[in-house]
Enzyme design. Sequence first.
Site, PDB file in Angstrom:
ATOM      1  N   LYS A 177       0.717  -1.088   0.089  1.00 30.32           N
ATOM      2  CA  LYS A 177       0.083   0.094   0.247  1.00 30.32           C
ATOM      3  C   LYS A 177       0.932   1.446  -0.066  1.00 30.32           C
ATOM      4  O   LYS A 177       2.003   1.298   0.339  1.00 30.32           O
ATOM      5  CB  LYS A 177      -1.110  -0.180   1.170  1.00 30.32           C
ATOM      6  N   ARG A 184      -3.623  -9.777   5.428  1.00 25.12           N
ATOM      7  CA  ARG A 184      -4.026  -9.943   4.101  1.00 25.12           C
ATOM      8  C   ARG A 184      -2.527  -9.393   3.233  1.00 25.12           C
ATOM      9  O   ARG A 184      -2.516  -8.176   3.392  1.00 25.12           O
ATOM     10  CB  ARG A 184      -5.257  -9.007   3.983  1.00 25.12           C
TER      11      ARG A 184
HETATM   12  C1  7PM Z   1      -6.794  -0.472  -5.360  1.00 24.46           C
HETATM   13  C2  7PM Z   1      -6.627   0.054  -3.899  1.00 24.46           C
HETATM   14  C3  7PM Z   1      -6.641  -1.833  -5.163  1.00 24.46           C
HETATM   15  C4  7PM Z   1      -7.014  -0.396  -2.774  1.00 24.46           C
HETATM   16  C5  7PM Z   1      -6.740  -2.464  -4.187  1.00 24.46           C
HETATM   17  C6  7PM Z   1      -6.977  -1.741  -2.796  1.00 24.46           C
HETATM   18  C7  7PM Z   1      -8.260  -4.279   2.131  1.00 24.46           C
HETATM   19  C8  7PM Z   1      -9.348  -5.246   1.712  1.00 24.46           C
HETATM   20  C9  7PM Z   1      -8.648  -4.248   0.060  1.00 24.46           C
HETATM   21  C10 7PM Z   1      -7.939  -3.964   3.733  1.00 24.46           C
HETATM   22  C11 7PM Z   1      -9.684  -5.655   4.096  1.00 24.46           C
HETATM   23  C12 7PM Z   1      -5.786  -3.624  -1.311  1.00 24.46           C
HETATM   24  C13 7PM Z   1      -6.734  -2.568  -1.491  1.00 24.46           C
HETATM   25  N1  7PM Z   1      -7.768  -3.502   1.029  1.00 24.46           N
HETATM   26  N2  7PM Z   1     -10.112  -5.707   2.578  1.00 24.46           N
HETATM   27  N3  7PM Z   1      -9.557  -4.984   0.621  1.00 24.46           N
HETATM   28  N4  7PM Z   1      -8.521  -4.927   4.289  1.00 24.46           N
HETATM   29  N5  7PM Z   1     -10.305  -6.282   4.836  1.00 24.46           N
HETATM   30  O1  7PM Z   1      -4.373  -3.229  -1.179  1.00 24.46           O
HETATM   31  O2  7PM Z   1      -6.879  -3.284   3.882  1.00 24.46           O
HETATM   32  O3  7PM Z   1      -5.619  -4.651  -1.839  1.00 24.46           O
HETATM   33  S1  7PM Z   1      -8.373  -3.754  -1.506  1.00 24.46           S
END
Ligand code: 7PM
Length: 302
Positions: free
Chosen positions: A245, A279
């Site tokens: 991230k 995750r």
């Molecule tokens: C673009 C921006 C693509 C953000 C993907 C993401 C989380 C989640 C995501 C989290 C939980 C990513 C995110 N992030 N579910 N789904 N916790 N519970 O970096 O931090 O995968 S999507």
Amino acid sequence: MTTCKQHPIGRIAPDFHCGAALDCAGRALSLRPAAVMGILNITPDSFSDGGELCDGHGVRLDQVLQRAELMLAEGADMLDVGGESTRPGAVVVGRQQELDRVAPVVEALASRFDTVVSVDTSNPLLMTEAARLGAGMINDVRALRRPGALAAAAGTGLPVCLMHMQGEPGNMQREPYYDDVLADVLQSLHQRIAECNAAGIASDKIVIDPGFGFGKTLDHNLQLFRQLPALVETRYPVMVGVSRKSMIGAVTGRDTRDRLAGGLALAALAARDGAAILRVHDVGPSRDVISMVDAIMRVENP
Ligand code: 7PM
């Protein structure tokens, strides 16, 4: 309901025992040491894995299965399948399109692999369908706020991960503001937990997640991470999603593909602080970090 002394608004889950396993559709998911959740992004525009599991022609199931198999071989305890990109400015996916994209993947994974398949969705139709096809957990970045989501999730009987987000993906990074980010996140999660309980989702089915990067500045993310112990003290299992991230990019100056070391540093801290589920994109290295931290925490301290 018991109260946690250090955090007046941090009421603790009455029935949850630290170290307990989470019942995911009959599969016991051990949360101590922390479980590793491997990310499978089934979107054409995923920010860190470049749409390689899904392109203009649709889901590439062979690629998905190959990646899943690799993650499981590397020690993933569960897989998280998502078909909606929550990146700010991402193309909005229709409810039916999301269902068509994700349901066959859930079915393929659940029927082939002996693992917990989590479905990353806010879509009530997909929650119900995924559960029917063998999913073991619901992960909703909107914490079951969409109309019908609470009832659908309750109907599945599956554990749910409630993630905190300020705003919506389209606007969440426009000047996020908190008086006290931890207090706000805790209060809002407790409100969602109360809604879940009222809808028939028991506290022992609830996982909480502070939602790193979702309506938060770098400073908010760092402060929240620093205060993970306060979230763990609620006794709800805490999920942490920081893999690749922007908070890592902001500190290290690295592109998404070069954020592994930064992410592993955070994985070590989260494991030490008692996070229940990490995750991640990089399953093998994260697994090693958890094993190492666990070995240190278990050894007798003279
Ligand atoms: C673009 C921006 C693509 C953000 C993907 C993401 C989380 C989640 C995501 C989290 C939980 C990513 C995110 N992030 N579910 N789904 N916790 N519970 O970096 O931090 O995968 S999507």
